[in-house]
Write an enzyme that holds these catalytic residues in place. Structure first.
Site, mmCIF file in Angstrom:
data_model
loop_
_atom_site.group_PDB
_atom_site.id
_atom_site.type_symbol
_atom_site.label_atom_id
_atom_site.label_comp_id
_atom_site.label_asym_id
_atom_site.label_seq_id
_atom_site.Cartn_x
_atom_site.Cartn_y
_atom_site.Cartn_z
ATOM 1 N N LYS A 242 -26.627 -111.456 -66.641
ATOM 2 C CA LYS A 242 -25.830 -111.797 -67.824
ATOM 3 C C LYS A 242 -25.917 -113.279 -68.128
ATOM 4 O O LYS A 242 -25.877 -113.675 -69.292
ATOM 5 C CB LYS A 242 -24.367 -111.352 -67.661
ATOM 6 C CG LYS A 242 -24.233 -109.833 -67.738
ATOM 7 C CD LYS A 242 -22.899 -109.345 -68.253
ATOM 8 C CE LYS A 242 -22.941 -107.827 -68.428
ATOM 9 N NZ LYS A 242 -21.666 -107.218 -68.695
ATOM 10 N N LYS B 218 -32.120 -99.949 -67.136
ATOM 11 C CA LYS B 218 -30.896 -99.142 -67.261
ATOM 12 C C LYS B 218 -30.511 -98.978 -68.736
ATOM 13 O O LYS B 218 -30.685 -99.909 -69.526
ATOM 14 C CB LYS B 218 -29.805 -99.874 -66.466
ATOM 15 C CG LYS B 218 -28.394 -99.520 -66.811
ATOM 16 C CD LYS B 218 -27.380 -100.436 -66.149
ATOM 17 C CE LYS B 218 -26.414 -100.879 -67.228
ATOM 18 N NZ LYS B 218 -25.121 -101.330 -66.838
ATOM 19 N N LYS C 260 -25.135 -100.332 -73.071
ATOM 20 C CA LYS C 260 -24.499 -100.310 -74.390
ATOM 21 C C LYS C 260 -24.765 -101.594 -75.148
ATOM 22 O O LYS C 260 -24.577 -101.640 -76.355
ATOM 23 C CB LYS C 260 -23.010 -99.987 -74.276
ATOM 24 C CG LYS C 260 -22.149 -100.939 -73.484
ATOM 25 C CD LYS C 260 -20.682 -100.613 -73.771
ATOM 26 C CE LYS C 260 -19.828 -100.368 -72.554
ATOM 27 N NZ LYS C 260 -19.478 -101.555 -71.800
#
Ligand code: ATP
Ligand code: LTN
Length: 331
Positions: A115, A197, A200
């Site tokens: 992130k 992965k 969203k």
């Protein structure tokens, strides 16, 4: 709380539209614990602000995530459903646990590394200490089991280490939690790049099936899913795309890999992709119908949040007070 009653806790961030990764890896499994565990399912809005959110979107998604919990079968009479920021004990214990978490441990978290690379202009301290707040969520409720996708395994291990470290200094404070990962569904991959992965926050909407996608969209996205140049519907090395579709089909139908391989023997990828789209749409349609009904009753959702937060706060403050006393705070 009954003595010896086992506790289950999990959380989902209201940070985007939920995907079938969130559904198969986490939410779908939540209701299976309701009969044997005392369950707390939280909408973790404080975690969501570790990346910038548009306030109106965050507020709307908080309602939506709660409605999706219920649409996926979580009865608020049997489960405590609530919003993290409504129970300040989470942030309080989060601070305390920061003082029991090492800089080096947080630096090794792969989600932090990912992130911070993706949000290089906003590598804030909250993103860094995200896992201690997650540990606080879990440890506040003396949690035994935490259903999550495999991407959260490292955070769970850290929560266990923090609990163990605290208990070693102040005996018998926290239950050390175990992760629960669904055998099928703990890691659903992107349809556009099956080595990644399904997420969203992916900017390519075709890579992701959202729980609220309509039937035609679901079928179209599966049709376009990236697969290898072969044609046999069989699990195998180097066949990440087909492996992922078989996993999804298995998770929705409960069929084993062998049964699926037999069912599609000689039928090719086209047929199989259509079948995956159909079982997925069939499973999601009732969830979507229920979701729309729940979302239309905002006052009803607010009542659930309020009751949930009251119940959660009672359990949370029991642990927080114990922690404060052990630390030497004047309570
Ligand atoms: P983002 O993709 O934006 O990082 P996320 O969907 O991973 O967000 P959460 O909303 O907090 O983050 O995830 C909720 C739950 O869904 C967690 O238990 C997580 O492990 C699970 N989950 C998320 N993606 C997948 C996936 N692709 N496969 C299986 N489980 C998943
Ligand atoms: N970090 C989790 C969301 C989360 C969570 C939790 C999951 C926050 N607190 C406590 C289980 C238990 C994620 O899925 N990204």
């Amino acid at each position: 709380m009954l003595q010896n009653e086992k506790v289950c806790f999990s959380g989902v961030q209201p940070s985007g539209n939920l995907t079938i990764g969130n559904y198969l890896g986490a939410i779908k499994n939540f209701s299976t614990f309701s009969s044997e565990y005392r369950c707390f399912y939280c909408v973790v809005d404080e975690h969501a602000i570790t990346v910038r959110q548009v306030p109106a979107d965050l507020r709307r998604r908080t309602y939506e995530t709660l409605a999706l919990y219920m649409a996926c079968g979580l009865d608020p009479e049997k489960n405590t459903l609530y919003v993290q920021s409504h129970v300040p004990a989470h942030a309080e214990l989060g601070w305390i646990l920061n003082c029991f978490t090492m800089f080096g441990e947080l630096s090794r978290m792969t989600q932090f590394k990912d992130k911070s690379a993706r949000h290089a202009d906003n590598v804030n301290a909250g993103l860094f200490t995200y896992p201690t707040l997650m540990a606080a969520d879990i440890l506040l409720y003396q949690t035994d089991i935490v259903p999550v996708g495999i991407d959260q395994k490292q955070h769970l291990e850290l929560a266990r280490d923090i609990a163990g470290r605290f208990n070693a200094i102040h005996a018998n404070t926290f239950t050390v939690p175990e992760p629960y990962m669904a055998k099928t569904g703990m890691k659903i991959m992107s349809l556009a790049d099956p080595t990644k992965k399904m997420s969203k926050s992916d900017e390519n909407a075709n890579a992701v099936i959202y729980i609220l996608d309509d039937r035609d969209t679901i079928i179209r996205k599966f049709k376009r899913a990236v697969t290898d140049s072969g044609s046999e519907v069989r699990m195998g090395e180097g066949k990440d795309g087909i492996n992922n579709l078989i996993t999804i089909y298995s998770a929705f139908t409960g069929k084993t890999v062998e049964e699926i391989e037999r069912e599609f023997d000689g039928r090719g990828y086209g047929d199989f992709k259509l079948a995956v789209g159909e079982v997925c749409a069939d499973a999601l349609t009732p969830v979507q119908t229920r979701f729309a009904e729940l979302l239309a009753d905002k006052a009803g959702l607010e009542q659930v949040m309020k009751t949930g937060a009251e119940t959660a706060a009672r359990a949370a403050y029991r642990t927080l007070n114990k922690v404060k006393k052990k630390l030497g705070f004047v309570v």
